[in-house]
Structures are given as structure tokens and as C-alpha cells.
Design an enzyme around this catalytic site. Sequence first.
Site, PDB file in Angstrom:
ATOM      1  N   ASP A  66       0.854  -1.181   0.000  1.00  0.00           N
ATOM      2  CA  ASP A  66       0.000   0.000   0.000  1.00  0.00           C
ATOM      3  C   ASP A  66       0.895   1.237   0.000  1.00  0.00           C
ATOM      4  O   ASP A  66       1.713   1.424   0.912  1.00  0.00           O
ATOM      5  CB  ASP A  66      -0.913  -0.011   1.229  1.00  0.00           C
ATOM      6  CG  ASP A  66      -1.835   1.198   1.254  1.00  0.00           C
ATOM      7  OD1 ASP A  66      -2.648   1.325   0.331  1.00  0.00           O
ATOM      8  OD2 ASP A  66      -1.716   2.016   2.192  1.00  0.00           O
ATOM      9  N   THR A  99      -2.882   5.477  -4.106  1.00  0.00           N
ATOM     10  CA  THR A  99      -1.820   6.170  -3.377  1.00  0.00           C
ATOM     11  C   THR A  99      -0.464   5.986  -4.048  1.00  0.00           C
ATOM     12  O   THR A  99       0.355   6.905  -4.053  1.00  0.00           O
ATOM     13  CB  THR A  99      -1.752   5.664  -1.928  1.00  0.00           C
ATOM     14  OG1 THR A  99      -1.680   4.233  -1.921  1.00  0.00           O
ATOM     15  CG2 THR A  99      -2.980   6.086  -1.159  1.00  0.00           C
ATOM     16  N   THR A 100      -0.224   4.820  -4.611  1.00  0.00           N
ATOM     17  CA  THR A 100       1.029   4.615  -5.345  1.00  0.00           C
ATOM     18  C   THR A 100       0.988   5.326  -6.693  1.00  0.00           C
ATOM     19  O   THR A 100       1.979   5.917  -7.120  1.00  0.00           O
ATOM     20  CB  THR A 100       1.288   3.112  -5.557  1.00  0.00           C
ATOM     21  OG1 THR A 100       1.240   2.440  -4.299  1.00  0.00           O
ATOM     22  CG2 THR A 100       2.648   2.879  -6.191  1.00  0.00           C
ATOM     23  N   ASP A 396      -8.973   0.053   1.968  1.00  0.00           N
ATOM     24  CA  ASP A 396      -8.962   0.688   0.650  1.00  0.00           C
ATOM     25  C   ASP A 396     -10.224   0.342  -0.134  1.00  0.00           C
ATOM     26  O   ASP A 396     -10.814   1.213  -0.795  1.00  0.00           O
ATOM     27  CB  ASP A 396      -7.729   0.240  -0.138  1.00  0.00           C
ATOM     28  CG  ASP A 396      -6.451   0.885   0.383  1.00  0.00           C
ATOM     29  OD1 ASP A 396      -6.537   1.659   1.352  1.00  0.00           O
ATOM     30  OD2 ASP A 396      -5.369   0.592  -0.155  1.00  0.00           O
TER      31      ASP A 396
END
Length: 563
Positions: A66, A99-100, A396
Site C-alpha cells: 500500500d 496512493t502509489t 482501501d
Amino acid sequence: MQSQMGFQPTILLLKEGTEESQGRSQILSNINACVALVDTVKTTLGPRGMDKMVIKGKDQVTISNDGATVMKLLDIVHPAAKSLVDISLSQDAEVGDGTTSVVVLAGELLKQAKPFVEDGLHTQNIIKGYQKACQLAKKHLTDIQVDVSNKSEEEKRQLLEKCAATALNSKLVSSHRDFFAKMVVDAVFHLDDDLTLNLIGIKKENGGSLGDSYLVDGVAFKKTFSYAGFEQQPKKFVNPKIIALNIELELKSEKENAEIRIENPEQYQSIVDAEWTIIYDKLDRIVQSGANIVLSRLAIGDLATQYFADRNIFCAGRVTDDDLRRVCKATGAQVQTTVSNVIPSVLGSCGLFEERQVGGARYNFFLEAEHSKTATILLRGGGEHFVDEAERSIHDAIMITRRAKKHHSIVAGGGAVEMEVSKYLREHARGISGKQQMIINAFAKALEIIPRQLADNAGLDSTDILNKLRQRHAQGNGKWFGVDIVNDGICDTFETFVWEPTLVRLNCFEAATEATCLILSVDETVRNAQSEAPQAGPQMGRGGRGGLPRGMAGRGVRAMRGR
């Protein structure tokens, strides 16, 4: 003498030992630091992304792919690179997924801007072009999104399950994504229209397998710390009355410095009796309220535990704030700060309360509640690190499902959106003259990093994949074509149900652009040395005798202060 010859003294404004760097080299240094950070986390992107093991201290080990979790755990010192951590955490808080992607995109935008900076192009021109390209990208994204607001309830539920499964596809629990996607959607449908995230509890219990996880239609939390007498209390009630308290139900010892002056032993006994009278009065009022279950944020001591056990009442003290709030939301109870005049309307109720064994621990379950607007997911798994990562994955998926339910528009994933927007920006740039054409083209090229990295992480030939995608999107009939991880090629990711809310991509584009523009706008860094004792006398300039005292500047001289 110097002024007659035309020399000006050098004025020293900053404390001795202060580090100062500025200009083009400073901008390039910031870009290089951010790109180095992106290289660390970019391999976690996508369904075939690798995990990172982050060790903090002696025993605190975290294994996760994550992006927000990894970025938060990394002890990043470089001030410019910290801005990438900020956008990763903001993406996690606002949307929950991507998020990445937002970090990788920001890094690629900086990498594409680097040649322009090296060639002497002013960064304000780059910032202007990137902001214009971001606005065009967001506009085109809203034009091609698929609106699902007119779908039936059953179709919406299936849509949400596909979005949740897409979010779980790149996680450690991807092998059970369909199982958890249905569970997540069911949990979200239990919430009110405001979709408060805290009303979905996630409890972790080691042991068993992922398939042993299940959704509780109500509230469940681990048995709290208990005193002697707890085992004598009943552990199952049908249609119980529940009272929620924020009161301490135990005898407290006097403060160490307390002083009481008495004249005879009877007075001391009366003081002791008064303490017991106060606690027994509280317990009597709770019993008279008709409650079968007593929950409190604060401690319930051994006296109160035994008192309730003698009267067939269940009690639990030190209940966490989140668990107590969920119980109140589900049962309709209201937290009381006093037991005086407890009216029936502040008591909660549910169809069934019981204590069950889950793995190696006992849990309290509140089921069949009339006002149930909450749910609890009980996660099982083989190891502690595995269950922790499963919790982050479920979080998520819940965030994605909430957003999809609220905003009613989706796009295809797998890099399809980025390729389509990239094609649109290239076509738009052809109608622009000057430097802005190159910058918008650079933004378009940066968007291709998402499908490229997805292919690289899956072990595919990213150059071949990108060429096929460019060809498909240029033909005009393949706007949803993206990377096919399963068959090692390209496919229509909309047809294969790789869906995500439009909000994820919109927020990703905007956050990455803002972070990039922020880093490009910094052309000077001033790092103060450790504070030292002030030296006697004024600090003279380096070039002559006419320097100003430290911290002072004449008219027209810019004073700089760093932190």
C-alpha cells in the site's frame, strides 16, 4: 575609500554555519530526490506489484504494498521529497486508493520537466503548462466517464462489487477478491446516507484462513479486561436493554497528599461508609433503570462486577470509543455521564446479545438491532503481518466503494484512462504554438508511466505493450484498452470489469500536478545551523568594514530567515 573606488561591501544576513543553495542546481536537486523516492515505491503498483518490508525499531516490521503505508513508514529527510508523502496520505484520506499511482505520476512529471530546466526554461513556464494540461485532462476525464446513476439497485450493487474487486486486485488478498468485494459492499450498504467510515469495524484475529472471515450484521468487539465475578454473569440475552456510560464504577483510593482531621473513630467510619454509599447508589440506579447490559468507556471495578453478576447483569468496562459509538449507533443507546434519572429512551436494545469464541479470543456480539446502521468485519488469517495487510486492503476497498456509491460515475482501470487522456492531450497540443506545446506533450508522455509500470511490474515488455495501446487508442475505437495482466497483452478493461470511481483518477491527476508545481517553484533552500550562543559585537561583512550587525538589513536588502 572603498565607496570612492566603486566597491560595495558584502552584507552578511544569515548566521554563520547556515547552508544555502539556490538557482537551477537547487531545482534539479529537488527533482532528483523525488525521483529517487519514486523508484523505491513504483514496484508496488498494480496486481503484480511487489511488497516492501519496512523495519522500524527492533521488532516493528511492516510488510505492505500500500503506497500510503510505505510512504508513511519511510523516514524521509529530504524536505522536497516529503511533499510526495503528503500527496500520498491526502489521496489515502480523500479517496482511499491510488496512493502509489499519485506518487509515480508526480515523479514522472518531475522527470519530464528535468530536461526543460537543464536547458534553461523558466520553471514558471513549466508550471503554467502543467496546470493547463491538468485542467484539460480532468475535463476530458469527465467527458468520457460512465454515469451509472440511472441503474437499478441490483445493477448498482454489482457495479460496486466490481469496483471493490478492482481495488483488491493489487493487494495481498487478491486471491479472495470476489469473496471480500461482496463483504465490503454489504458492509457499506449497512451505513447511513452520510457513509461514516468509522461505523464499519474491522477486527483482526489470527488463526484460520482468509475464507473464515465473515461480516457481522451489527457490532462485535473483543472481550474487555474483567475482574473476579465476570464469569458468573450471563453471556446471552434476548432483546436486552443496553446502557452506555462514561462513568467510572470502582472505589478510588484517596490522593497521597489528602489530609482529613477527625476527633474520634466514628468520624473515620462515617467517611468510609460515605464512599461505599456513593458507589452503591450508582449501582442501584443502574439496576433500577432496567438495563441488562452495562457498557462504559471507563473502568468497572471488582465490586461493581460482582454486584452486577449477583443480579444477572452483564457489564464491560474500558470499551474503546469507536466500539461504544458503533454500539450506540446500532442499538439506539445514548452515552450517559450520570446515572441520575435514567429514562427509558436513552437505553438501547437489540434482538440478541451473546459472547462467542473467535479463534483464541472471546468476542461480544450485538445482533439483530432495530437501528442497525453499522457492521463489523471479522478478519482471520494465518499470521499477524498477513492479517494486518488484509486490514489495509479491506480499508482501501471500503473507501473506494463509499466513493463509488456517492458519486455514481466510473472509468476503466489498467492504464486505459491514462492512455486515452494522453492521446487527447497530444492532439490538443498540435493546435498550440510555442513552449506550451512541448510542456503539454511532456504531461501526456508522463501519463503513460502508469500502464508502463503496470507492464514492467508484471514482467511484460512495456515498450511493446505501450505501442499496442497507442495504436488502439489512436484508432478511436479502443478508448478503454489497458494492460491485460492475465493474458500478457492488452484488452478492453471495461469489458473485463476493471472499474474504479472517476474520483480516484481526478484526485490523482490534481494532487500529482500540485505537488510537481510546488517542487518546481522552490529555487532556494536555507538550512539554519543549530542555535548557538550569540557572539559579542556586530557581525562584519565579508567584503569590508561597512557590514551590518547580524539580523539587520538596510533599505532594499532582502532578509532571509529559514527554519
